[in-house]
Design a protein around this motif. Sequence first.
Motif, PDB file in Angstrom:
ATOM      1  N   MET A 170     -24.731 -49.236 -48.734  1.00 34.00           N
ATOM      2  CA  MET A 170     -24.693 -49.428 -50.385  1.00 34.00           C
ATOM      3  C   MET A 170     -24.538 -47.907 -50.736  1.00 34.00           C
ATOM      4  O   MET A 170     -24.378 -48.055 -52.055  1.00 34.00           O
ATOM      5  CB  MET A 170     -26.291 -49.551 -50.490  1.00 34.00           C
ATOM      6  N   LEU A 171     -24.584 -46.834 -49.930  1.00 33.92           N
ATOM      7  CA  LEU A 171     -24.704 -45.306 -50.593  1.00 33.92           C
ATOM      8  C   LEU A 171     -23.597 -45.460 -50.686  1.00 33.92           C
ATOM      9  O   LEU A 171     -23.143 -44.509 -51.207  1.00 33.92           O
ATOM     10  CB  LEU A 171     -25.177 -44.963 -49.332  1.00 33.92           C
ATOM     11  N   GLY A 172     -22.495 -45.672 -49.887  1.00 37.02           N
ATOM     12  CA  GLY A 172     -20.871 -45.568 -50.184  1.00 37.02           C
ATOM     13  C   GLY A 172     -20.463 -45.180 -49.202  1.00 37.02           C
ATOM     14  O   GLY A 172     -19.112 -44.601 -48.482  1.00 37.02           O
ATOM     15  N   LEU A 173     -20.950 -45.145 -47.829  1.00 37.18           N
ATOM     16  CA  LEU A 173     -20.703 -44.894 -46.226  1.00 37.18           C
ATOM     17  C   LEU A 173     -19.866 -45.537 -46.099  1.00 37.18           C
ATOM     18  O   LEU A 173     -20.153 -46.308 -45.858  1.00 37.18           O
ATOM     19  CB  LEU A 173     -21.989 -44.424 -45.281  1.00 37.18           C
ATOM     20  N   PRO A 174     -19.109 -45.306 -44.717  1.00 38.70           N
ATOM     21  CA  PRO A 174     -17.721 -45.584 -43.919  1.00 38.70           C
ATOM     22  C   PRO A 174     -18.467 -46.619 -42.720  1.00 38.70           C
ATOM     23  O   PRO A 174     -19.646 -46.607 -42.526  1.00 38.70           O
ATOM     24  CB  PRO A 174     -16.890 -45.369 -43.473  1.00 38.70           C
ATOM     25  N   LEU A 218     -33.496 -51.972 -54.177  1.00 36.73           N
ATOM     26  CA  LEU A 218     -34.226 -51.288 -55.562  1.00 36.73           C
ATOM     27  C   LEU A 218     -34.189 -49.502 -56.198  1.00 36.73           C
ATOM     28  O   LEU A 218     -34.253 -49.141 -57.077  1.00 36.73           O
ATOM     29  CB  LEU A 218     -35.288 -52.179 -55.726  1.00 36.73           C
ATOM     30  N   TRP A 219     -34.337 -49.252 -54.358  1.00 33.19           N
ATOM     31  CA  TRP A 219     -34.380 -47.511 -55.269  1.00 33.19           C
ATOM     32  C   TRP A 219     -33.119 -47.536 -55.395  1.00 33.19           C
ATOM     33  O   TRP A 219     -32.739 -46.674 -56.802  1.00 33.19           O
ATOM     34  CB  TRP A 219     -34.463 -46.990 -54.012  1.00 33.19           C
ATOM     35  N   LEU A 220     -31.756 -47.972 -55.034  1.00 32.43           N
ATOM     36  CA  LEU A 220     -30.967 -47.576 -55.477  1.00 32.43           C
ATOM     37  C   LEU A 220     -30.072 -47.696 -57.174  1.00 32.43           C
ATOM     38  O   LEU A 220     -29.762 -46.946 -57.479  1.00 32.43           O
ATOM     39  CB  LEU A 220     -29.199 -47.950 -54.989  1.00 32.43           C
ATOM     40  N   GLN A 222     -32.440 -47.720 -59.423  1.00 32.28           N
ATOM     41  CA  GLN A 222     -33.011 -46.180 -60.021  1.00 32.28           C
ATOM     42  C   GLN A 222     -32.992 -45.429 -60.058  1.00 32.28           C
ATOM     43  O   GLN A 222     -33.276 -44.554 -60.758  1.00 32.28           O
ATOM     44  CB  GLN A 222     -34.795 -47.218 -59.937  1.00 32.28           C
ATOM     45  N   ASN A 223     -31.619 -45.090 -58.952  1.00 28.98           N
ATOM     46  CA  ASN A 223     -31.271 -43.765 -59.089  1.00 28.98           C
ATOM     47  C   ASN A 223     -29.971 -44.187 -58.267  1.00 28.98           C
ATOM     48  O   ASN A 223     -29.545 -43.226 -57.442  1.00 28.98           O
ATOM     49  CB  ASN A 223     -31.926 -43.523 -57.580  1.00 28.98           C
ATOM     50  N   PRO A 224     -29.037 -44.668 -59.152  1.00 28.36           N
ATOM     51  CA  PRO A 224     -27.626 -44.781 -58.722  1.00 28.36           C
ATOM     52  C   PRO A 224     -26.932 -42.988 -58.969  1.00 28.36           C
ATOM     53  O   PRO A 224     -26.207 -43.323 -58.119  1.00 28.36           O
ATOM     54  CB  PRO A 224     -27.343 -45.149 -60.804  1.00 28.36           C
ATOM     55  N   GLU A 225     -27.608 -42.088 -59.612  1.00 25.53           N
ATOM     56  CA  GLU A 225     -26.227 -41.125 -58.373  1.00 25.53           C
ATOM     57  C   GLU A 225     -27.392 -40.262 -57.334  1.00 25.53           C
ATOM     58  O   GLU A 225     -25.900 -40.057 -56.915  1.00 25.53           O
ATOM     59  CB  GLU A 225     -27.616 -39.849 -59.307  1.00 25.53           C
ATOM     60  N   ALA A 226     -27.683 -41.554 -56.802  1.00 23.74           N
ATOM     61  CA  ALA A 226     -27.265 -41.151 -55.152  1.00 23.74           C
ATOM     62  C   ALA A 226     -26.599 -41.890 -54.475  1.00 23.74           C
ATOM     63  O   ALA A 226     -25.982 -41.247 -53.182  1.00 23.74           O
ATOM     64  CB  ALA A 226     -29.096 -42.222 -54.416  1.00 23.74           C
ATOM     65  N   ARG A 227     -25.957 -42.824 -54.911  1.00 29.52           N
ATOM     66  CA  ARG A 227     -24.698 -43.811 -54.997  1.00 29.52           C
ATOM     67  C   ARG A 227     -23.301 -42.421 -54.348  1.00 29.52           C
ATOM     68  O   ARG A 227     -23.490 -41.386 -54.999  1.00 29.52           O
ATOM     69  CB  ARG A 227     -24.230 -44.544 -55.715  1.00 29.52           C
ATOM     70  N   LEU A 228     -22.860 -42.059 -53.459  1.00 30.87           N
ATOM     71  CA  LEU A 228     -21.685 -41.198 -52.554  1.00 30.87           C
ATOM     72  C   LEU A 228     -20.333 -41.745 -53.425  1.00 30.87           C
ATOM     73  O   LEU A 228     -20.417 -42.305 -53.797  1.00 30.87           O
ATOM     74  CB  LEU A 228     -21.778 -41.191 -51.023  1.00 30.87           C
ATOM     75  N   PRO A 229     -19.622 -40.515 -53.707  1.00 37.30           N
ATOM     76  CA  PRO A 229     -18.124 -41.056 -54.065  1.00 37.30           C
ATOM     77  C   PRO A 229     -17.328 -42.278 -53.748  1.00 37.30           C
ATOM     78  O   PRO A 229     -17.206 -40.503 -52.482  1.00 37.30           O
ATOM     79  CB  PRO A 229     -18.170 -39.636 -54.417  1.00 37.30           C
ATOM     80  N   MET A 230     -16.407 -42.562 -54.042  1.00 33.88           N
ATOM     81  CA  MET A 230     -15.777 -42.459 -53.077  1.00 33.88           C
ATOM     82  C   MET A 230     -14.307 -42.251 -52.167  1.00 33.88           C
ATOM     83  O   MET A 230     -14.293 -41.650 -53.948  1.00 33.88           O
ATOM     84  CB  MET A 230     -14.943 -44.285 -53.588  1.00 33.88           C
ATOM     85  N   LYS A 248     -30.755 -36.333 -53.996  1.00 27.12           N
ATOM     86  CA  LYS A 248     -30.600 -38.068 -53.678  1.00 27.12           C
ATOM     87  C   LYS A 248     -30.819 -38.779 -52.439  1.00 27.12           C
ATOM     88  O   LYS A 248     -31.285 -39.569 -51.809  1.00 27.12           O
ATOM     89  CB  LYS A 248     -31.249 -38.432 -55.253  1.00 27.12           C
ATOM     90  N   ALA A 249     -29.412 -38.122 -52.173  1.00 26.07           N
ATOM     91  CA  ALA A 249     -28.982 -38.835 -51.979  1.00 26.07           C
ATOM     92  C   ALA A 249     -29.381 -38.678 -50.117  1.00 26.07           C
ATOM     93  O   ALA A 249     -29.841 -39.029 -48.994  1.00 26.07           O
ATOM     94  CB  ALA A 249     -27.362 -39.239 -51.303  1.00 26.07           C
ATOM     95  N   LYS A 250     -29.553 -37.427 -50.256  1.00 27.53           N
ATOM     96  CA  LYS A 250     -30.343 -36.550 -48.729  1.00 27.53           C
ATOM     97  C   LYS A 250     -31.083 -37.186 -48.469  1.00 27.53           C
ATOM     98  O   LYS A 250     -31.778 -37.543 -46.952  1.00 27.53           O
ATOM     99  CB  LYS A 250     -29.561 -35.346 -48.619  1.00 27.53           C
ATOM    100  N   ASN A 251     -31.931 -36.540 -49.386  1.00 30.98           N
ATOM    101  CA  ASN A 251     -33.308 -37.773 -49.106  1.00 30.98           C
ATOM    102  C   ASN A 251     -33.434 -38.724 -48.988  1.00 30.98           C
ATOM    103  O   ASN A 251     -34.764 -39.198 -48.784  1.00 30.98           O
ATOM    104  CB  ASN A 251     -34.679 -36.555 -50.157  1.00 30.98           C
ATOM    105  N   GLY A 252     -32.871 -39.284 -49.899  1.00 33.61           N
ATOM    106  CA  GLY A 252     -33.418 -41.055 -49.340  1.00 33.61           C
ATOM    107  C   GLY A 252     -32.761 -41.862 -48.090  1.00 33.61           C
ATOM    108  O   GLY A 252     -33.587 -42.315 -47.451  1.00 33.61           O
ATOM    109  N   ALA A 253     -31.985 -40.946 -47.836  1.00 25.96           N
ATOM    110  CA  ALA A 253     -31.610 -41.190 -46.336  1.00 25.96           C
ATOM    111  C   ALA A 253     -32.094 -40.755 -45.292  1.00 25.96           C
ATOM    112  O   ALA A 253     -32.694 -41.616 -44.416  1.00 25.96           O
ATOM    113  CB  ALA A 253     -30.032 -40.609 -46.235  1.00 25.96           C
ATOM    114  N   ALA A 254     -33.495 -39.543 -45.378  1.00 19.98           N
ATOM    115  CA  ALA A 254     -33.987 -39.191 -44.663  1.00 19.98           C
ATOM    116  C   ALA A 254     -34.897 -40.143 -44.436  1.00 19.98           C
ATOM    117  O   ALA A 254     -36.083 -40.282 -43.956  1.00 19.98           O
ATOM    118  CB  ALA A 254     -34.365 -37.815 -45.150  1.00 19.98           C
ATOM    119  N   SER A 255     -35.862 -40.136 -45.767  1.00 20.61           N
ATOM    120  CA  SER A 255     -36.869 -40.632 -46.310  1.00 20.61           C
ATOM    121  C   SER A 255     -36.982 -42.723 -45.648  1.00 20.61           C
ATOM    122  O   SER A 255     -37.513 -42.905 -44.805  1.00 20.61           O
ATOM    123  CB  SER A 255     -36.993 -41.200 -47.549  1.00 20.61           C
ATOM    124  N   TYR A 256     -35.494 -43.046 -45.724  1.00 13.93           N
ATOM    125  CA  TYR A 256     -35.307 -44.368 -45.143  1.00 13.93           C
ATOM    126  C   TYR A 256     -35.438 -44.621 -43.903  1.00 13.93           C
ATOM    127  O   TYR A 256     -36.003 -45.529 -43.140  1.00 13.93           O
ATOM    128  CB  TYR A 256     -33.808 -45.223 -45.533  1.00 13.93           C
TER     129      TYR A 256
END
Length: 358
Positions: A170-174, A218-220, A222-230, A248-256
Amino acid sequence: MLVLGIETSCDDTGLALVDDTGLIASVMASQVPVHALFGGVVPELASREHARLIGPLLDKLLADSGKKLQDIDRIAVTRGPGLLGSLLVGVAFAKTLALAADIPLIGINHLHAHLLVAGLENPLEFPALGILVSGGHTHLIKMNSPLDMQVLGKTLDDAAGEACDKFGKMLGLPYPGGMYLDKLGQLGTADPKLFPRPYAKNDNLDFSFSGMKTAAALWLEQNPEARLPMLGLGEKYTDEFFACADSKAKNGAASYLYAVADTLVIKAKRAAQTFRPRCVVVAGGVAANSFVRRQTAEFARDLGVPIYIPKNAFCSDNGIMAAYAGYLLAKMGLCHGNNLTAIARGKPIPNDYKVLSV
């Protein structure tokens, strides 16, 4: 006692040799580059790759170890659970070798082997509490012996590893997303309250991680800027890429990942109240996750028992765990006949061993 281990339960082809002194040699072929094109494992491609790779890998293993097929005392092969096509390749190959060289055959429970391989580096004390976490399985197991293992609880839907892989995607990771999610999360700060602890408000030992994916989606939103660039074609996911990711991507990953690990610990604490474990064993591919390793280590410390987590190379599927599990069963005098069958995921693996007559 020299044991050849063969592992083909999913998308890794692994072979290894173990004897009374420990690990002799191992070889591995990963199919990640093949399946990454599709964002996940394609079963038909996986079985074809196993069939293509397994013969040359055995040749390399014997050459690296200086051993011959005639030196092997037992052949241990993963019989399940896993992808049926992949398992059939390994089982057929093992049965052919066993028949041709007149070597006793031992079928291995893939889940048990994940847990037992921790004993290759540190002798296990039984009964032990096993926390098995992978892309396909999340189990709590009371380990009474290498043969006697009692499932206390398991996932009712998605495994923890799958939930991590999906959030990574979802975040855009491979692919595989969970591995990269951990790398991203290590750069962030976990908010323990950001994500829920799924299926924890009950009194049982089962898991359910499907809600984690919903919460992440749902969190993504609300926080679309957390998605990583392709990245462009041929570009690599370097350390600089992760360092430059949005906070937000770093903190979201850590929280998850914190929430996933905390959920495992909540249920493990509950399991430890049903019996007194002499040690804790954490195994499976997700046991390599830094959040899982840290939080389960804290749990074992609070419990006052040692924790055994295989080194990262032993956490993912590999031939070493099949060889070592086979070695332990061989020392107990157990084996299978050449009618050994492969058993797909979702079906129980019977302890249908027979005692080898000398």
